[in-house]
Design a protein around this motif. Structure first.
Motif, mmCIF file in Angstrom:
data_model
loop_
_atom_site.group_PDB
_atom_site.id
_atom_site.type_symbol
_atom_site.label_atom_id
_atom_site.label_comp_id
_atom_site.label_asym_id
_atom_site.label_seq_id
_atom_site.Cartn_x
_atom_site.Cartn_y
_atom_site.Cartn_z
ATOM 1 N N LYS A 161 -23.790 -44.610 18.705
ATOM 2 C CA LYS A 161 -22.879 -43.922 17.767
ATOM 3 C C LYS A 161 -21.405 -44.132 18.163
ATOM 4 O O LYS A 161 -20.571 -44.559 17.349
ATOM 5 C CB LYS A 161 -23.201 -42.407 17.736
ATOM 6 C CG LYS A 161 -24.622 -42.074 17.341
ATOM 7 C CD LYS A 161 -24.903 -40.597 17.364
ATOM 8 C CE LYS A 161 -24.973 -40.002 18.776
ATOM 9 N NZ LYS A 161 -26.084 -40.492 19.622
ATOM 10 N N THR A 162 -21.131 -43.842 19.427
ATOM 11 C CA THR A 162 -19.745 -44.007 19.898
ATOM 12 C C THR A 162 -19.313 -45.463 19.763
ATOM 13 O O THR A 162 -18.182 -45.763 19.328
ATOM 14 C CB THR A 162 -19.638 -43.531 21.359
ATOM 15 O OG1 THR A 162 -20.002 -42.153 21.399
ATOM 16 C CG2 THR A 162 -18.224 -43.702 21.890
ATOM 17 N N THR A 163 -20.253 -46.391 20.082
ATOM 18 C CA THR A 163 -19.935 -47.824 19.983
ATOM 19 C C THR A 163 -19.533 -48.193 18.542
ATOM 20 O O THR A 163 -18.615 -48.991 18.324
ATOM 21 C CB THR A 163 -21.134 -48.662 20.462
ATOM 22 O OG1 THR A 163 -21.554 -48.159 21.743
ATOM 23 C CG2 THR A 163 -20.773 -50.121 20.599
ATOM 24 N N ARG B 131 -21.002 -40.704 28.255
ATOM 25 C CA ARG B 131 -21.895 -40.091 27.254
ATOM 26 C C ARG B 131 -21.072 -39.063 26.497
ATOM 27 O O ARG B 131 -20.279 -38.335 27.084
ATOM 28 C CB ARG B 131 -23.074 -39.376 27.937
ATOM 29 C CG ARG B 131 -23.840 -40.225 28.956
ATOM 30 C CD ARG B 131 -24.781 -41.176 28.269
ATOM 31 N NE ARG B 131 -25.742 -40.541 27.433
ATOM 32 C CZ ARG B 131 -26.979 -40.199 27.824
ATOM 33 N NH1 ARG B 131 -27.364 -40.421 29.071
ATOM 34 N NH2 ARG B 131 -27.833 -39.655 26.981
ATOM 35 N N THR B 132 -21.260 -39.024 25.207
ATOM 36 C CA THR B 132 -20.453 -38.085 24.420
ATOM 37 C C THR B 132 -20.842 -36.653 24.767
ATOM 38 O O THR B 132 -22.009 -36.297 24.738
ATOM 39 C CB THR B 132 -20.635 -38.346 22.914
ATOM 40 O OG1 THR B 132 -20.260 -39.684 22.667
ATOM 41 C CG2 THR B 132 -19.809 -37.390 22.072
ATOM 42 N N LEU B 133 -19.823 -35.874 25.134
ATOM 43 C CA LEU B 133 -20.090 -34.497 25.554
ATOM 44 C C LEU B 133 -19.998 -33.568 24.342
ATOM 45 O O LEU B 133 -20.883 -32.781 24.080
ATOM 46 C CB LEU B 133 -19.048 -34.112 26.602
ATOM 47 C CG LEU B 133 -19.200 -32.754 27.253
ATOM 48 C CD1 LEU B 133 -20.559 -32.648 27.960
ATOM 49 C CD2 LEU B 133 -18.074 -32.533 28.261
ATOM 50 N N PHE C 155 -17.834 -34.635 21.018
ATOM 51 C CA PHE C 155 -17.809 -35.492 19.807
ATOM 52 C C PHE C 155 -16.780 -36.599 20.015
ATOM 53 O O PHE C 155 -15.961 -36.543 20.932
ATOM 54 C CB PHE C 155 -17.436 -34.683 18.550
ATOM 55 C CG PHE C 155 -16.128 -33.966 18.690
ATOM 56 C CD1 PHE C 155 -14.936 -34.608 18.346
ATOM 57 C CD2 PHE C 155 -16.074 -32.659 19.172
ATOM 58 C CE1 PHE C 155 -13.723 -33.949 18.491
ATOM 59 C CE2 PHE C 155 -14.852 -32.012 19.318
ATOM 60 C CZ PHE C 155 -13.674 -32.643 18.983
ATOM 61 N N ASP C 156 -16.833 -37.603 19.151
ATOM 62 C CA ASP C 156 -15.761 -38.597 19.037
ATOM 63 C C ASP C 156 -15.154 -38.396 17.652
ATOM 64 O O ASP C 156 -15.866 -38.052 16.713
ATOM 65 C CB ASP C 156 -16.301 -40.025 19.131
ATOM 66 C CG ASP C 156 -17.069 -40.267 20.419
ATOM 67 O OD1 ASP C 156 -16.483 -40.082 21.501
ATOM 68 O OD2 ASP C 156 -18.257 -40.640 20.329
ATOM 69 N N LEU C 157 -13.845 -38.618 17.564
ATOM 70 C CA LEU C 157 -13.198 -38.435 16.249
ATOM 71 C C LEU C 157 -12.222 -39.572 15.967
ATOM 72 O O LEU C 157 -11.382 -39.920 16.791
ATOM 73 C CB LEU C 157 -12.425 -37.100 16.224
ATOM 74 C CG LEU C 157 -11.467 -36.908 15.043
ATOM 75 C CD1 LEU C 157 -12.202 -36.945 13.714
ATOM 76 C CD2 LEU C 157 -10.713 -35.589 15.171
HETATM 77 MG MG LIG Z 1 -21.505 -41.185 22.209
#
Ligand SMILES: [Mg+2]
Ligand SMILES: Nc1nc2c(ncn2[C@@H]2O[C@H](COP(=O)(O)OP(=O)(O)OP(=O)(O)O)[C@@H](O)[C@H]2O)c(=O)[nH]1
Length: 726
Positions: free
Chosen positions: A25-27, A53-55, A57-59
């Protein structure tokens, strides 16, 4: 759930990337961040653990431009995939408008994919979202790895509804944008109604087009919607009792919310710093503009600079600069985005262009908002009819004088022009108005200088001509002066001659007339006296009358010669006859004065071609003069001889006397009229002094000459040369 942020005039659309832990997802977000236009996206905010590792969220927020005056931001979130972060996932998923499910294709991830999908359905429900209403697409990720599940198997397990699905390799980006485009377009279409574009297919397409533009990789372009955008997130508040200790899940929720708020703050800071950067850029451009305008000497170029800077800094789609020329009628000088300015080409109820009314207000004005029944609304309707959404007008004023009008128009995509835009346009307008007035003044100065130079040159040449003319006149005048002086001298001489003539005539005439009168009176008295006495008086009367006649004749002759009037015709006269007639009357005179007369005339002289009477009189006058000026006992000689000059025969006459002679200084005067040697004579002068003068004229009249030489107390010689033939 579409969020309207009225304070910042933003619409936020939320798309959440969901899926199992380490699915990619982050990638995916990193790839999208990498390939989109930096002007259209914020930083990628990530809250990760040390192992990435996403703790929470990413925005990533993407700017899609404007709609209805609002900035449209597409916000991309990821959730933490690890099972234990369910509370966080639920919080992040709240208000999602679209979802991308990132499945891991690896064989051993079959189970986690299904669990995660199940978890998605649960959390959608927990957030009050209908899974059938929220647009969803699938990414079957990590297709580059081995061993992986066949796509069909994954589809069968995860996507029984056949929603859009894409195989992908997130690390290279393959398939990511395709999936994102589809979910983005579907989401936009789903929320179109809430965005105010309704179900209008064209409007939806335009929105989707905007999104595609936002995703266009690495395309650098002008910032069309204002840089940076806020990443404001509305955090759903959970009712909580402050007295009750928080559950673990609630604690996580609070932490997520705090992080969301922090991220939001960061994003705002980002936006503010971008806005500041932009303002500094604009200020620098304005100062550059001011400099360019103040250096510009061509008024038309000032107006061109104004319109290009207006378009550039206000990001408007239409603009015009109108000026009031000396004729007084407002007209367009430069236009952009249309052929004729809508406000100038539309007349109001009074039949006057709308722009004139706005110009007369002399105030910068925004034309924006809702149309109602006011006059301003008519102006706004004019703007809308021309397919613009809002407009502004700025009168161009310098030194309290309105020189023109600046207009700018924004379309629906640009969003409404606001007070900031008006302020900026006002700065540009007043700077340009000053530059325009300067350029015009400079031009007038140039024209004036040129006129002045021309005038100076013209005056100089006029002066030069006048000087030459006055010099010419002065020369002319001095010439005329000389002539006048000469004429004056001649006139004075003539006047003197006249005076002298009158004096002499009166004295000369007085003598014979007195004698005549006296003789006549005596004759009257001695009527009875002896006859011989009477005869003597009669003889006196005759003599004096003859003298009188002679004098009068001389005067006539002199007058005829002086006026140049023609005498009698010339003819051939035998020379001997001529001399005989000349001398005969003089013999008595010589005898009476006891003067011997020697006449030496050779024979065979032939004839003389002349006016007989005047020639006779002239020669006689010369001899008579010689006799009269000789003393008694003296001698007068007349010698005549003939001389050939070339083919022509001449007569040479010499008349010599033994008289008183003429002083040398008086010789030149001798042949002048009225000169008379009387003043050197003792005794009364005889004649009026015309004799020699007339003789000289007559001889010269016949082509001959008369000259005089004399020695005082010895005598005078008059030499006459006369041509014989014609
Ligand atoms: Mg992630
Ligand atoms: N070979 C390969 N590796 C991938 C692919 N996508 C992601 N990865 C790798 O998988 C690992 C996890 O990827 P992330 O993007 O962090 O996964 P995530 O879904 O955000 O994981 P959480 O944040 O823990 O939920 C990273 O090492 C990625 O480089 C892919 O398509 N192929």
């Amino acid at each position: 759930m579409v969020q309207f942020d009225n304070q910042y005039r933003q619409i936020k659309i939320k798309i959440v990337f969901y899926g199992p832990a380490l699915g990619g997802k982050t990638t995916c977000l990193q790839h999208i961040h990498r390939v989109t236009d930096p002007q259209r996206r914020t930083k990628l905010y990530s809250l990760n653990t040390a192992s990435d590792r996403t703790l929470f969220f990413d925005l990533l927020s993407l700017n899609l431009g404007r709609i209805r005056g609002y900035r449209l931001a597409l916000q991309l979130y990821t959730v933490p995939g690890q099972v234990q972060y369910n509370a966080t996932r639920r919080t992040v998923l709240a208000g999602a408008d679209g979802v991308v499910f990132v499945a891991d294709s690896q064989i051993d991830q079959r189970e986690p994919n299904l669990t995660s999908l199940q978890n998605l359905w649960e959390n959608l429900g927990a957030n009050g979202l209908d899974r059938r209403q929220v647009p969803l697409v699938f990414l079957h990720n990590k297709r580059d790895l081995e061993p992986i599940q066949p796509l069909a198997e994954m589809e069968a397990a995860l996507n029984p509804d056949n929603l859009p699905a894409f195989p992908s390799v997130a690390v290279t980006g393959d398939g990511v944008l395709e999936a994102f485009s589809v979910v983005g377009e579907r989401t936009l279409a789903a929320v179109a109604d809430k965005l105010g574009v309704g179900t209008n297919a064209q409007a939806i397409q335009r929105l989707q087009q905007q999104m595609r533009i936002a995703l266009q990789p690495f395309v650098e372009r002008e910032d069309v919607g204002g840089a940076g955008q806020d990443v404001a997130v509305t955090i759903p508040s959970e009712a909580s009792d402050p007295t009750r200790p928080l559950s673990e899940e609630a604690l996580v929720g609070e932490a997520v919310r705090a992080n969301l708020a922090m991220t939001d703050l960061n994003a705002r800071l980002d936006t503010v710093s971008r806005q500041l950067e932009r303002k500094v850029r604009v200020l620098a451009n304005i100062s550059e503009f001011g400099q360019a305008v103040s250096n510009e000497r061509d008024p038309a170029n000032v107006l061109r600079l104004l319109i290009t800077n207006t378009i550039r800094h206000l990001q408007v789609q239409g603009a015009a600069v109108m000026i009031i020329p000396s004729s007084g009628q407002l007209r367009e000088a430069v236009v952009h985005g249309f052929k004729r300015d809508p406000l100038l080409s539309t007349a109001d109820e009074a039949g006057e262009p709308v722009a004139i009314a706005l110009l007369n207000e002399r105030q910068p004005r925004l034309l924006v908002g809702e149309i109602d029944a006011t006059e301003e609304s008519f102006q706004l309707a004019t703007v809308r009819n021309a397919n613009f959404n809002s407009a502004l007008v700025v009168p161009l004023t310098t030194q309290e004088k309105v020189v023109g009008l600046l207009t700018a128009y924004g379309d629906g995509d640009r969003g409404n022009l606001d007070e900031n835009d008006l302020q900026l346009a006002n700065v540009l307008g007043s700077t340009a108005a000053m530059g325009y007035a300067n350029a015009i003044a400079w031009r007038q100065l140039q024209d004036f200088n040129r006129g002045l130079e021309g005038q100076v040159a013209k005056r100089t040449s006029e002066l030069r001509n006048a000087l030459a003319e006055s010099r010419r006149l002065a020369d002319d005048l001095s010439e005329k002066n000389t002539l006048v002086e000469d004429a004056y001298r001649d006139l004075s001489a003539l006047d003197q001659i006249k005076q002298e003539l009158i004096t002499r005539l009166s004295s000369e005439l007085r003598t014979p007339v007195t004698s005549l009168v006296t003789a006549a009176k005596i004759l009257e008295r001695v009527k009875d006296a002896p006859a011989e006495k009477g005869e003597r008086f009669i003889a006196i009367i005759r003599d004096e009358a003859e003298k009188l006649s002679e004098i009068i004749q001389s005067i006539f002759q002199a007058s005829a010669l002086a006026t140049g009037s023609e005498g009698p015709e010339r003819r051939s006269v035998p020379a001997e006859d001529l001399f005989r007639r000349v001398i005969a009357p003089l013999r008595d005179l010589a005898r009476n004065r006891a003067v011997r007369l020697h006449i030496l005339i050779p024979s065979g002289l032939d004839t003389v071609f002349c006016e007989a009477e005047s020639t006779e009189a002239a020669l006689r006058a010369v001899i008579k003069n010689a006799i009269e000026f000789s003393k008694g006992g003296g001698e007068v000689r007349l010698e005549v001889r003939r001389l050939m000059r070339g083919e022509k025969p001449w007569l040479i006459l010499r008349v010599t006397d033994t008289g008183v002679g003429i002083p040398e200084q008086e010789l030149p005067l001798v042949s002048e009229a009225f000169w008379q040697g009387g003043n050197v004579l003792t005794g009364k002068p005889r004649g009026v002094g015309l004799g020699l003068a007339i003789a000289k004229r007559v001889v010269e009249h016949h082509g001959g000459s008369l000259s005089i030489s004399s020695v005082v107390a010895e005598g005078t010689e008059v030499r006459i040369e006369l041509p014989q033939a014609r």
